[in-house]
Scaffold this motif. Structure first.
Motif, PDB file in Angstrom:
ATOM      1  N   VAL A 395     -74.779  17.781 -67.116  1.00  0.00           N
ATOM      2  CA  VAL A 395     -73.364  17.417 -67.211  1.00  0.00           C
ATOM      3  C   VAL A 395     -72.762  17.466 -65.819  1.00  0.00           C
ATOM      4  O   VAL A 395     -73.095  18.332 -65.010  1.00  0.00           O
ATOM      5  CB  VAL A 395     -72.586  18.338 -68.179  1.00  0.00           C
ATOM      6  CG1 VAL A 395     -73.097  18.162 -69.600  1.00  0.00           C
ATOM      7  CG2 VAL A 395     -72.678  19.802 -67.773  1.00  0.00           C
ATOM      8  N   LEU A 396     -71.863  16.523 -65.531  1.00  0.00           N
ATOM      9  CA  LEU A 396     -71.294  16.360 -64.192  1.00  0.00           C
ATOM     10  C   LEU A 396     -69.777  16.276 -64.257  1.00  0.00           C
ATOM     11  O   LEU A 396     -69.209  15.719 -65.203  1.00  0.00           O
ATOM     12  CB  LEU A 396     -71.834  15.082 -63.537  1.00  0.00           C
ATOM     13  CG  LEU A 396     -73.346  14.969 -63.340  1.00  0.00           C
ATOM     14  CD1 LEU A 396     -73.727  13.527 -63.026  1.00  0.00           C
ATOM     15  CD2 LEU A 396     -73.799  15.903 -62.232  1.00  0.00           C
ATOM     16  N   ALA A 397     -69.125  16.822 -63.222  1.00  0.00           N
ATOM     17  CA  ALA A 397     -67.675  16.698 -63.077  1.00  0.00           C
ATOM     18  C   ALA A 397     -67.370  16.587 -61.592  1.00  0.00           C
ATOM     19  O   ALA A 397     -68.137  17.055 -60.742  1.00  0.00           O
ATOM     20  CB  ALA A 397     -66.955  17.904 -63.676  1.00  0.00           C
ATOM     21  N   SER A 398     -66.244  15.966 -61.276  1.00  0.00           N
ATOM     22  CA  SER A 398     -65.882  15.766 -59.873  1.00  0.00           C
ATOM     23  C   SER A 398     -64.460  16.252 -59.629  1.00  0.00           C
ATOM     24  O   SER A 398     -63.646  16.350 -60.553  1.00  0.00           O
ATOM     25  CB  SER A 398     -65.997  14.288 -59.489  1.00  0.00           C
ATOM     26  OG  SER A 398     -65.072  13.507 -60.231  1.00  0.00           O
ATOM     27  N   GLY A 399     -64.177  16.542 -58.355  1.00  0.00           N
ATOM     28  CA  GLY A 399     -62.840  16.977 -57.973  1.00  0.00           C
ATOM     29  C   GLY A 399     -62.917  17.998 -56.854  1.00  0.00           C
ATOM     30  O   GLY A 399     -63.932  18.083 -56.141  1.00  0.00           O
ATOM     31  N   ALA A 400     -61.841  18.762 -56.668  1.00  0.00           N
ATOM     32  CA  ALA A 400     -61.826  19.809 -55.661  1.00  0.00           C
ATOM     33  C   ALA A 400     -62.917  20.829 -55.984  1.00  0.00           C
ATOM     34  O   ALA A 400     -63.095  21.194 -57.153  1.00  0.00           O
ATOM     35  CB  ALA A 400     -60.465  20.495 -55.636  1.00  0.00           C
ATOM     36  N   PRO A 401     -63.674  21.291 -54.966  1.00  0.00           N
ATOM     37  CA  PRO A 401     -64.838  22.136 -55.233  1.00  0.00           C
ATOM     38  C   PRO A 401     -64.557  23.342 -56.132  1.00  0.00           C
ATOM     39  O   PRO A 401     -65.271  23.567 -57.109  1.00  0.00           O
ATOM     40  CB  PRO A 401     -65.282  22.569 -53.830  1.00  0.00           C
ATOM     41  CG  PRO A 401     -64.857  21.438 -52.947  1.00  0.00           C
ATOM     42  CD  PRO A 401     -63.556  20.953 -53.527  1.00  0.00           C
ATOM     43  N   ASP A 402     -63.518  24.128 -55.819  1.00  0.00           N
ATOM     44  CA  ASP A 402     -63.240  25.315 -56.632  1.00  0.00           C
ATOM     45  C   ASP A 402     -62.838  24.963 -58.055  1.00  0.00           C
ATOM     46  O   ASP A 402     -63.261  25.616 -59.016  1.00  0.00           O
ATOM     47  CB  ASP A 402     -62.138  26.159 -55.982  1.00  0.00           C
ATOM     48  CG  ASP A 402     -62.707  27.231 -55.062  1.00  0.00           C
ATOM     49  OD1 ASP A 402     -63.922  27.199 -54.814  1.00  0.00           O
ATOM     50  OD2 ASP A 402     -61.931  28.090 -54.582  1.00  0.00           O
ATOM     51  N   ALA A 403     -62.017  23.915 -58.191  1.00  0.00           N
ATOM     52  CA  ALA A 403     -61.559  23.519 -59.525  1.00  0.00           C
ATOM     53  C   ALA A 403     -62.727  23.054 -60.388  1.00  0.00           C
ATOM     54  O   ALA A 403     -62.818  23.400 -61.579  1.00  0.00           O
ATOM     55  CB  ALA A 403     -60.504  22.424 -59.406  1.00  0.00           C
ATOM     56  N   VAL A 404     -63.642  22.280 -59.791  1.00  0.00           N
ATOM     57  CA  VAL A 404     -64.803  21.794 -60.541  1.00  0.00           C
ATOM     58  C   VAL A 404     -65.692  22.957 -60.955  1.00  0.00           C
ATOM     59  O   VAL A 404     -66.154  23.041 -62.099  1.00  0.00           O
ATOM     60  CB  VAL A 404     -65.603  20.774 -59.699  1.00  0.00           C
ATOM     61  CG1 VAL A 404     -66.910  20.414 -60.402  1.00  0.00           C
ATOM     62  CG2 VAL A 404     -64.788  19.518 -59.476  1.00  0.00           C
ATOM     63  N   SER A 405     -65.917  23.887 -60.022  1.00  0.00           N
ATOM     64  CA  SER A 405     -66.776  25.023 -60.348  1.00  0.00           C
ATOM     65  C   SER A 405     -66.154  25.908 -61.417  1.00  0.00           C
ATOM     66  O   SER A 405     -66.849  26.411 -62.302  1.00  0.00           O
ATOM     67  CB  SER A 405     -67.058  25.836 -59.086  1.00  0.00           C
ATOM     68  OG  SER A 405     -68.040  25.199 -58.295  1.00  0.00           O
ATOM     69  N   LYS A 406     -64.839  26.133 -61.366  1.00  0.00           N
ATOM     70  CA  LYS A 406     -64.182  26.955 -62.388  1.00  0.00           C
ATOM     71  C   LYS A 406     -64.315  26.310 -63.764  1.00  0.00           C
ATOM     72  O   LYS A 406     -64.572  26.996 -64.769  1.00  0.00           O
ATOM     73  CB  LYS A 406     -62.711  27.162 -62.033  1.00  0.00           C
ATOM     74  CG  LYS A 406     -62.495  28.141 -60.886  1.00  0.00           C
ATOM     75  CD  LYS A 406     -61.021  28.271 -60.530  1.00  0.00           C
ATOM     76  CE  LYS A 406     -60.812  29.212 -59.354  1.00  0.00           C
ATOM     77  NZ  LYS A 406     -59.397  29.299 -58.946  1.00  0.00           N
ATOM     78  N   LEU A 407     -64.141  24.994 -63.822  1.00  0.00           N
ATOM     79  CA  LEU A 407     -64.303  24.280 -65.084  1.00  0.00           C
ATOM     80  C   LEU A 407     -65.723  24.435 -65.615  1.00  0.00           C
ATOM     81  O   LEU A 407     -65.939  24.820 -66.773  1.00  0.00           O
ATOM     82  CB  LEU A 407     -63.968  22.804 -64.887  1.00  0.00           C
ATOM     83  CG  LEU A 407     -64.493  21.860 -65.979  1.00  0.00           C
ATOM     84  CD1 LEU A 407     -63.716  22.059 -67.252  1.00  0.00           C
ATOM     85  CD2 LEU A 407     -64.451  20.413 -65.524  1.00  0.00           C
ATOM     86  N   LEU A 408     -66.708  24.152 -64.757  1.00  0.00           N
ATOM     87  CA  LEU A 408     -68.097  24.238 -65.190  1.00  0.00           C
ATOM     88  C   LEU A 408     -68.491  25.685 -65.479  1.00  0.00           C
ATOM     89  O   LEU A 408     -69.338  25.937 -66.341  1.00  0.00           O
ATOM     90  CB  LEU A 408     -69.016  23.638 -64.123  1.00  0.00           C
ATOM     91  CG  LEU A 408     -68.889  22.114 -63.938  1.00  0.00           C
ATOM     92  CD1 LEU A 408     -69.729  21.650 -62.752  1.00  0.00           C
ATOM     93  CD2 LEU A 408     -69.297  21.366 -65.204  1.00  0.00           C
ATOM     94  N   GLY A 409     -67.874  26.637 -64.783  1.00  0.00           N
ATOM     95  CA  GLY A 409     -68.150  28.041 -65.053  1.00  0.00           C
ATOM     96  C   GLY A 409     -67.722  28.449 -66.449  1.00  0.00           C
ATOM     97  O   GLY A 409     -68.437  29.186 -67.142  1.00  0.00           O
ATOM     98  N   GLN A 410     -66.545  27.979 -66.881  1.00  0.00           N
ATOM     99  CA  GLN A 410     -66.094  28.274 -68.242  1.00  0.00           C
ATOM    100  C   GLN A 410     -66.984  27.582 -69.271  1.00  0.00           C
ATOM    101  O   GLN A 410     -67.329  28.164 -70.308  1.00  0.00           O
ATOM    102  CB  GLN A 410     -64.647  27.814 -68.414  1.00  0.00           C
ATOM    103  CG  GLN A 410     -63.649  28.599 -67.583  1.00  0.00           C
ATOM    104  CD  GLN A 410     -62.242  28.067 -67.784  1.00  0.00           C
ATOM    105  OE1 GLN A 410     -61.616  28.274 -68.817  1.00  0.00           O
ATOM    106  NE2 GLN A 410     -61.732  27.358 -66.786  1.00  0.00           N
ATOM    107  N   LEU A 411     -67.356  26.334 -68.977  1.00  0.00           N
ATOM    108  CA  LEU A 411     -68.241  25.604 -69.888  1.00  0.00           C
ATOM    109  C   LEU A 411     -69.599  26.288 -69.963  1.00  0.00           C
ATOM    110  O   LEU A 411     -70.202  26.393 -71.041  1.00  0.00           O
ATOM    111  CB  LEU A 411     -68.397  24.159 -69.398  1.00  0.00           C
ATOM    112  CG  LEU A 411     -69.154  23.208 -70.326  1.00  0.00           C
ATOM    113  CD1 LEU A 411     -68.401  23.033 -71.644  1.00  0.00           C
ATOM    114  CD2 LEU A 411     -69.360  21.851 -69.654  1.00  0.00           C
TER     115      LEU A 411
END
Length: 588
Positions: A395-411
């Protein structure tokens, strides 16, 4: 009518008797746990916090009628003789299961109403009911165990810190309000109308002053108070293991705290490996999307930004071109997900705040991406770099590095729970280090402390403190267990000039700083040694070691998530006369 205890004194607890006690005369004091009335005889299980013992009253015993009138939770005194149970009636489920007590005297010390829930049975009782009748809830075996474990952990910590040369020193509960972070609880002064004390959010300033005073190793099992939103790992009032050391380095703090936690784990028979793993904050955020990563399972977040600098897919290409990135994680075993399951995964990401989620996987015909514009070549490249197998889903997401990592971290956490990827009985401890010293507050156009304003910057960053505050890293550290922050601390600022500079960067004028912290700034001018420390959340440690998911399960009298004590009905209104004495008027 309650009977009197008289001269009877307990000889054994209800969990103490063994086959070696057969023939002994004993006195047991406790509560009726269960009653089994077989007509010709009555069996009672008598309980205290140490365990339970079976008591028997036979047909011709003059006490039989009295025993038949007993009910659960009556308080009784039992005098009798220990006998061995027959082989077929031995109860191996309890330590006292080889023996029973034949009664010669039975006194009902107090009767009890029928409880709103069973103490003996493990029923699914609403938390509201449990907290309303907390005095009954605390009789249940799980909470008896949890509170007992809390006691043992607390005593183990006291012994450990004493062995390490720490002084146990109490600091004030009524102190000065210096609001930083959470809101203070304020206490009005009767003798100084219009002025207030505050309950401490932490003993932070006092323990630093103790270092200035020459008490080079301080510890306190400290009660702290924060007026903030409640959740599973937070309460308005909580207990922390607060420590501070003069001439401390991060390595010394790590060594001392790791020893303390090893003492805690010893109370559940677990030996933890030391030293703990160490991970910079930047790495934790990039790989796990959290500053308190759960390392019991994989699912590391990977960065694929360089693969999409020239991507035909505009969203990915533009994200990378404007300082963002493309990150993703591999979900093992999800390569065979149905369209419905894939849509559910995308919806999970949306609920977490994502604009969307793109997925890719291997297929029998090659590769597949949920957005065709990404292109087969880019899809193959990213699947290859990620190590995705035909059984997996990327699964992939794009955007500001911290925001993307926080999203993927919760997922990542949600997927791990749903797919049962988190192993039971595994303990992963680590230190997260090198936090930023400041975080920019765009709403107030100023810097905020990431930790607290007394945290020292790294020596190598000190020259940039005023010119480039956002690049300065702190000598701060958090200790993490299975995704829970057990505690945090830092090396402190020990010179007045640096402390005053930090206050100015946080938007405090010199006058404000003097008003809030004048006594502390002055104390820094009288020979302050380098020092540092940490505070561990005792409630969180106890909850994790007890196998609980909420600290309310290890706190005798917790508040609800609405900050209410249901048992005491607090908070509540007070007599207007009290308010007048305090020069307080309540306005609607």
């Amino acid at each position: 009518m309650a009977e009197q205890l008289g001269s009877l004194a307990r000889t054994h607890t209800c969990g103490a008797l063994r086959s070696s006690d057969v023939g002994a005369s004993v006195v047991l004091l406790g509560w009726v746990h269960r009653i089994r009335d077989l007509g010709a005889l009555v069996f009672l299980d008598v309980r205290d916090r140490h365990g339970l013992t079976q008591v028997v009253i036979e047909q011709n015993d003059p006490l039989l009628d009295k025993a038949k009138r007993l009910r659960s939770e009556f308080v009784v005194a039992v005098f009798g003789t220990v006998e061995r149970r027959s082989a077929e009636t031995v109860n191996t489920a309890v330590p006292t299961g080889e023996v029973e007590v034949r009664v010669s005297d039975l006194r009902v010390l107090n009767e009890a109403r029928t409880p709103p829930f069973s103490i003996a049975e493990d029923q699914n009782v609403s938390e509201e009911t449990r907290l309303r009748y907390r005095y009954l809830d605390l009789r249940r075996p799980t909470l008896q165990h949890n509170i007992g474990l809390r006691h043992r952990i607390t005593m183990a910590l006291r012994r450990y810190f004493d062995d390490q040369g720490f002084y146990d020193i109490e600091t004030p509960i009524l102190t000065k309000s210096t609001p930083e972070g959470a809101r203070d609880f304020l206490v009005p002064s009767r003798v100084h109308p219009g002025e207030f004390y505050a309950l401490p959010q932490s003993p932070q300033i006092f323990k630093q002053i103790l270092m200035i005073a020459g008490f080079d190793r301080y510890v306190q099992i400290a009660r702290c108070f924060r007026d903030e939103a409640l959740r599973a790992d937070r309460q308005l009032e909580f207990t922390q293991v607060d420590l501070e050391m003069a001439f401390a380095t991060p390595s010394l703090v790590f060594e001392i705290v790791e020893g303390a936690l090893a003492a805690c784990f010893g109370e559940i028979g677990v030996e933890i490996s030391r030293p703990f793993r160490r991970m910079p904050y930047a790495e934790a955020m990039a790989k796990y999307g959290s500053d308190k990563p759960d390392l019991r399972f994989g699912l590391e977040i990977q960065d694929f930004g360089p693969l999409f600098t020239d991507s035909p897919f505009g969203i990915f290409r533009e994200a990378v071109a404007h300082g963002g990135t493309v990150r993703g994680l591999v979900i093992p075993g999800a390569g065979s997900y149905s369209r419905r399951e894939l849509d559910g995964l995308v919806e999970q990401a949306r609920q977490l705040g994502a604009a969307g989620l793109i997925y890719a996987r291997h297929t029998a015909d090659g590769v597949q991406c949920s957005v065709k514009a990404v292109g087969d070549e880019s899809t193959r490249a990213v699947l290859a770099q990620s190590g995705t197998t035909p059984n997996d889903l990327l699964v992939l997401a794009s955007g500001a590095p911290d925001a993307v990592s926080k999203l993927l971290g919760q997922l990542r956490l949600q997927v791990a729970k749903q797919a049962n990827l988190i192993p039971e009985g595994k303990w992963e401890l680590l230190w997260v280090t090198d936090f930023p010293l400041f975080d920019w507050n765009a709403d107030e156009n100023r810097w905020d402390s990431v930790n607290h304003p007394f945290t020292a910057p790294r020596e190598e960053d000190l020259a940039r403190l005023e010119s480039d505050p956002g690049s300065v890293l702190a000598k701060a550290y958090d200790v993490i267990l299975n995704g829970w922050e057990l505690g945090g601390g830092s090396i402190r600022i020990h010179d007045r000039e640096t402390q005053a500079t930090v206050f100015r960067l946080l938007g405090l004028s010199d006058e404000d700083a003097r008003h809030r912290f004048g006594f502390f700034l002055e104390s820094l001018e009288y020979g302050t040694p380098p020092h540092g420390g940490l505070a561990l959340g005792l409630d969180r440690i106890c909850a994790l070691l007890a196998g609980e998911t909420s600290i309310r399960e290890v706190i005798p009298f917790p508040k609800t998530t609405q900050a209410v004590d249901l048992m005491c009905d607090a908070p509540s209104t007070v007599d207007p006369r009290q308010l007048r004495e305090l020069s307080i008027r309540v306005t609607p």
